[in-house]
Design a protein around this motif. Structure first.
Motif, PDB file in Angstrom:
ATOM      1  N   ALA A   1       0.831  -1.210   0.000  1.00 28.74           N
ATOM      2  CA  ALA A   1       0.000   0.000   0.000  1.00 28.74           C
ATOM      3  C   ALA A   1       0.863   1.258   0.000  1.00 28.74           C
ATOM      4  O   ALA A   1       0.599   2.208  -0.746  1.00 28.74           O
ATOM      5  N   VAL A   2       1.902   1.249   0.833  1.00 25.43           N
ATOM      6  CA  VAL A   2       2.820   2.398   0.871  1.00 25.43           C
ATOM      7  C   VAL A   2       3.496   2.572  -0.485  1.00 25.43           C
ATOM      8  O   VAL A   2       3.610   3.685  -1.011  1.00 25.43           O
ATOM      9  N   GLY A   3       3.943   1.458  -1.065  1.00 15.76           N
ATOM     10  CA  GLY A   3       4.580   1.515  -2.370  1.00 15.76           C
ATOM     11  C   GLY A   3       3.636   2.035  -3.448  1.00 15.76           C
ATOM     12  O   GLY A   3       4.046   2.813  -4.321  1.00 15.76           O
ATOM     13  N   TYR A   4       2.366   1.629  -3.379  1.00 18.74           N
ATOM     14  CA  TYR A   4       1.390   2.079  -4.381  1.00 18.74           C
ATOM     15  C   TYR A   4       1.122   3.575  -4.252  1.00 18.74           C
ATOM     16  O   TYR A   4       1.028   4.292  -5.256  1.00 18.74           O
ATOM     17  N   VAL A   5       1.001   4.062  -3.004  1.00 17.48           N
ATOM     18  CA  VAL A   5       0.785   5.495  -2.778  1.00 17.48           C
ATOM     19  C   VAL A   5       1.967   6.292  -3.316  1.00 17.48           C
ATOM     20  O   VAL A   5       1.796   7.330  -3.976  1.00 17.48           O
ATOM     21  N   ARG A   6       3.190   5.802  -3.060  1.00 18.79           N
ATOM     22  CA  ARG A   6       4.381   6.478  -3.567  1.00 18.79           C
ATOM     23  C   ARG A   6       4.394   6.465  -5.100  1.00 18.79           C
ATOM     24  O   ARG A   6       4.779   7.444  -5.740  1.00 18.79           O
ATOM     25  N   GLN A   7       4.018   5.329  -5.664  1.00 16.99           N
ATOM     26  CA  GLN A   7       3.995   5.207  -7.127  1.00 16.99           C
ATOM     27  C   GLN A   7       3.025   6.218  -7.732  1.00 16.99           C
ATOM     28  O   GLN A   7       3.330   6.899  -8.718  1.00 16.99           O
ATOM     29  N   ARG A   8       1.827   6.335  -7.142  1.00 17.14           N
ATOM     30  CA  ARG A   8       0.829   7.270  -7.647  1.00 17.14           C
ATOM     31  C   ARG A   8       1.295   8.722  -7.487  1.00 17.14           C
ATOM     32  O   ARG A   8       1.086   9.552  -8.377  1.00 17.14           O
TER      33      ARG A   8
END
Length: 467
Positions: A455-462
């Motif tokens: 989830a943290v990685g996805y937020v950073r990606q976005r």
């Protein structure tokens, strides 16, 4: 060495073409270092120490358990080898997951594995200290752990060739010891070792003493005993010839696993009754040598176990620092960790070592809650990593096949069918873990950590995509 950009360049700024290994790291590992790291990497503390609990649960069927999990590991290593030969990187599977699936996958796979390696450094330090404390009673355990941590932190702060030399000699000793064990065991089983009688098949009659449940426990124990094989693909990025190094390591994985793991388990359960208490208390190899009555052999094997633990500390300190470095290089962590001096990411080495030592302190201060929680959290990380490897290989292989000029130096067997078979095997192991009360806790804890990191990685990606 090609001057093309590093694999650790973020994928949104780089096409999917093959890339050179990390340019800022040194390439001081020689082919002999890499070959011995690959050879010694399959002989770890999980084999020498952890396999005892598997034998106690599965009995002689532990041989089947190690053979089945060994087949799965061979497939995983072949997949990882294909990707690492095509895209050498100190980030290994994390960089492959980012390239194939997305930055969130690389973030989750990389940081979860970093936590696993750092925690393992602390656990192995405790195990090594207990052995030395047994030889020198009265000496404080923390003193030995601190000494080992300082030594291997210092080794990894120096040039990478120092790490290679340590692992070369550690691996040479482990390989020599287990080879001698196999020779002595085979002679004893054949009844030609002086002073011993062949046990024949007398210890193998109760092949499944605890039924299928015992075999399941043995299978899970064997799966986690194989952890650590991934280090060779991380180290390959700092070798003189990454592609050749990975190719050689992967191609020899089959006979190494069959000989060292399956072969030695067969020798142990043939020589020693599976329900012997010494298998758990002393470890299966020490118990087998003591059973043969070879003077001093058991204590000598304790020295080898100590070397295996120290080798794992050294390798995991190295692996954790390189994974952290690669993640930061790809914009997935504090920039300070990417600072390289003398070809070594020294800040990453220090931070990884401090985290490892913190795990040791937690084992003393809060062994029943905080440390136990940490151990449960990393309990199934290796399986999560294997799933990322398999999915990444499915995606990247298809991309490579669309480019006629790109032919990987290592190719996965029976693609894509065997990759899907491996994924099915991993799913089956997850189901088996969910059925066992002890491993169910590990499965839930690891799953929770992986979801949070994803989830943290996805937020950073976005957030990066929106810039």
């Amino acid at each position: 060495m090609p001057s093309s950009p590093s694999l650790d360049t973020p994928p949104q700024r780089r096409a999917d073409a093959p890339q050179a290994p990390d340019a800022s790291l040194s390439h001081g590992l020689k082919q002999r270092h890499l070959s011995m790291i690959a050879l010694g990497g399959v002989i770890g503390s999980g084999l020498f120490v952890g396999s005892g609990a598997g034998i106690a649960a599965a009995g002689p069927s532990i041989v089947v358990a190690f053979a089945l999990s060994g087949l799965l590991v061979m497939l995983v290593m072949r997949m990882l080898g294909e990707m690492s030969a095509a895209y050498p990187s100190s980030g290994s599977f994390s960089a492959h997951a980012e390239r194939a699936i997305g930055p969130w996958a690389g973030f989750a796979a990389g940081w979860s594995f970093w936590v696993l390696l750092c925690t393992a450094v602390g656990m192995e330090g405790i195990g090594a200290a207990k052995i030395v404390q047994g030889w020198l009673p009265g000496t404080p355990q923390w003193m030995w752990v601190a000494l080992f941590m300082v030594v291997f932190c210092g080794t990894n702060l120096a040039a990478v060739k120092n790490f290679g030399e340590f692992e070369f000699w550690f691996a040479a000793l482990k390989v020599g010891a287990i080879s001698l064990f196999l020779v002595l065991g085979a002679l004893a089983v054949a009844g030609v070792l002086p002073g011993t009688d062949s046990p024949g098949a007398s210890h193998l009659t109760d092949f499944l003493p605890h039924g299928s449940e015992g075999l399941v426990i043995g299978l899970l124990a064997s799966v986690f005993a194989y952890g650590g094989l991934e280090t060779v693909t991380i180290a390959a990025a700092e070798s003189e010839d990454p592609v050749r190094g990975v190719a050689n390591a992967v191609r020899t994985a089959m006979w190494r696993i069959a000989l060292f793991y399956v072969g030695s388990m067969a020798v142990v359960v043939t020589l020693v009754p599976w329900d012997s208490k010494e298998i758990v208390t002393k470890g299966p190899y020490v118990a087998a040598l003591d059973h043969l009555g070879i003077p001093g052999a058991g204590q000598l094997m304790n020295v080898v176990v100590l070397v295996a633990l120290l080798s794992a500390m050294n390798a995991n300190t190295y692996g954790s620092s390189r994974i952290a470095y690669s993640l930061v290089q790809r914009g997935m962590g504090p920039k300070a960790l990417a600072k390289v001096s003398g070809g070594v990411p020294r800040v990453a080495v220090l931070v990884s070592s401090v985290f490892g030592f913190a795990c040791v302190l937690l084992s003393y201060w809060r062994p029943d809650d905080v440390f136990a929680w940490l151990l449960n959290m990393i309990g199934a990380v290796i399986l999560v990593v294997w799933i990322f490897i398999a999915v990444s290989q499915l995606v990247l292989r298809r991309r490579m096949e669309r480019d006629p000029a790109q032919r990987p130096a290592v190719r996965m067997w029976g693609f894509p069918w065997l990759t899907w078979v491996a994924l099915a095997g991993m799913a089956a192991i997850f189901v088996l873990m969910a059925r066992q009360p002890d491993t169910r806790v590990q499965l839930c804890s690891t799953g929770g950590m992986t979801l949070v990191l994803a989830a943290v990685g996805y937020v950073r990606q976005r957030a990066r995509a929106g810039r």
